[in-house]
Design an enzyme around this catalytic site. Sequence first.
Site, PDB file in Angstrom:
ATOM      1  N   HIS A 120      46.618  -7.610  32.746  1.00 28.13           N
ATOM      2  CA  HIS A 120      46.341  -6.485  31.845  1.00 28.13           C
ATOM      3  C   HIS A 120      46.070  -6.984  30.427  1.00 28.13           C
ATOM      4  CE1 HIS A 120      50.672  -7.265  31.579  1.00 28.13           C
ATOM      5  NE2 HIS A 120      50.609  -6.793  30.340  1.00 28.13           N
ATOM      6  N   TYR A 123      42.367  -4.584  24.255  1.00 30.40           N
ATOM      7  CA  TYR A 123      41.288  -5.049  23.388  1.00 30.40           C
ATOM      8  C   TYR A 123      41.338  -4.299  22.059  1.00 30.40           C
ATOM      9  CZ  TYR A 123      38.946  -7.440  27.269  1.00 30.40           C
ATOM     10  OH  TYR A 123      38.635  -8.280  28.302  1.00 30.40           O
ATOM     11  N   TYR A 183      43.885 -10.155  18.774  1.00 34.25           N
ATOM     12  CA  TYR A 183      43.729 -10.530  20.183  1.00 34.25           C
ATOM     13  C   TYR A 183      43.953 -12.025  20.364  1.00 34.25           C
ATOM     14  CZ  TYR A 183      41.233 -11.444  24.586  1.00 34.25           C
ATOM     15  OH  TYR A 183      40.880 -11.867  25.839  1.00 34.25           O
ATOM     16  N   ASP A 219      31.798 -10.167  32.749  1.00 35.21           N
ATOM     17  CA  ASP A 219      30.950  -8.973  32.720  1.00 35.21           C
ATOM     18  C   ASP A 219      31.677  -7.695  33.146  1.00 35.21           C
ATOM     19  OD1 ASP A 219      31.179  -9.395  35.443  1.00 35.21           O
ATOM     20  OD2 ASP A 219      29.018  -9.388  35.838  1.00 35.21           O
TER      21      ASP A 219
END
Length: 300
Positions: A120, A123, A183, A219
Site C-alpha cells: 500500500h 501518493y 514520499y 504503469d
Amino acid sequence: MAFLKKYLLTILMVFLAYYYYSANEKFRPEMLQGKKVIVTGASKGIGREIAYHLAKMGAHVVVTARSKEALQKVVARCLELGAASAHYIAGSMEDMTFAEEFVAEAGNLMGGLDMLILNHVLYNRLTFFHGEIDNVRKSMEVNFHSFVVLSVAAMPMLMQSQGSIAVVSSVAGKITYPLIAPYSASKFALDGFFSTLRSEFLVNKVNVSITLCILGLIDTETAIKATSGIYLGPASPKEECALEIIKGTALRQDEMYYVGSRWVPYLLGNPGRKIMEFLSAAEYNWDNVLSNEKLYGRWA
C-alpha cells in the site's frame, strides 16, 4: 566476538559467495502453492496483480485496501484463477489499530501466515516542498509507520513458518527526485528500518527474510495520473512488476529491482554498502549483547 575478527576475511568471502549464489537461484511457481499470503494495497494496480499471480500459483490470499467493492471483485477473480482460498478485509492504513487487528484476522482466516507483502502507498501531489508538515506526517504514517506495525503484528506467525516479508519501495528511496520530498522520505525510512531489522534477524538467528522491492515508474492508473505531463521517464508494466516482486520474495532476496533500465540495479545495488555493513557488525560485542536479553531484548 573474537572469532568474528579472527576469521573476518574467510567469513566475508563466504558471505559474498552466498550473496551472489542466492541471486542465481531459480524461481518455481510451485513455491507459492498452498502458501498463506497477505497483500496490502490490493484493490488495484500492483497489489491486485500480485493477488492474481498468487491465485494462479494456488496460494491462500487475504487482500486489503480501503474499497470494499473493489476488493470483492479481486477476491472473486482470485477464486476463478485458482486460489486455494481468498478473503478480503477492508480498512485504511492510516488507522494503526486497524493495521494491527487486520493481521490477526487474516492469520485466523488462513490458519497462519507465510508471506507478508506490504504494497500500500500514499501518493502526494508532485510539488516543491514549502513546509507542508501534514503531508510529511501522512506519508510517514501510511508509507512507513503502518509497514512497521503490520510487520510486528505478523512476526509471531512468520517466525513459526520461517516466512518472508516483501517491502514494496521505490527508486525514490535510494536516490533523490525533485517534487516528492514527503514520499521520498518515507521510502528512505523503509530502507533504513527494514535493512537494519534484517541484520538484527541475522544476529538473533530469526529465519524470516525481508525483501526490499525497489521499483521505478509503473504503469498503474494512480502513478500515471500523478506524473502525467511532469515526469517523462518510461513506465514499466504492472503485471510483470507484480510477478517480479513475488519471485524476489520467494527467493528470499535482500533486494529486488524492477525499473525501466537494466543498468539501474548495478548502479544502486551497492556491494560496498554490504561490505561496510558486515565490517561494522564486526565491531560489536555480540557476546555481551546476546547474553543480556533483559537490557537489549530479543524476538521470542
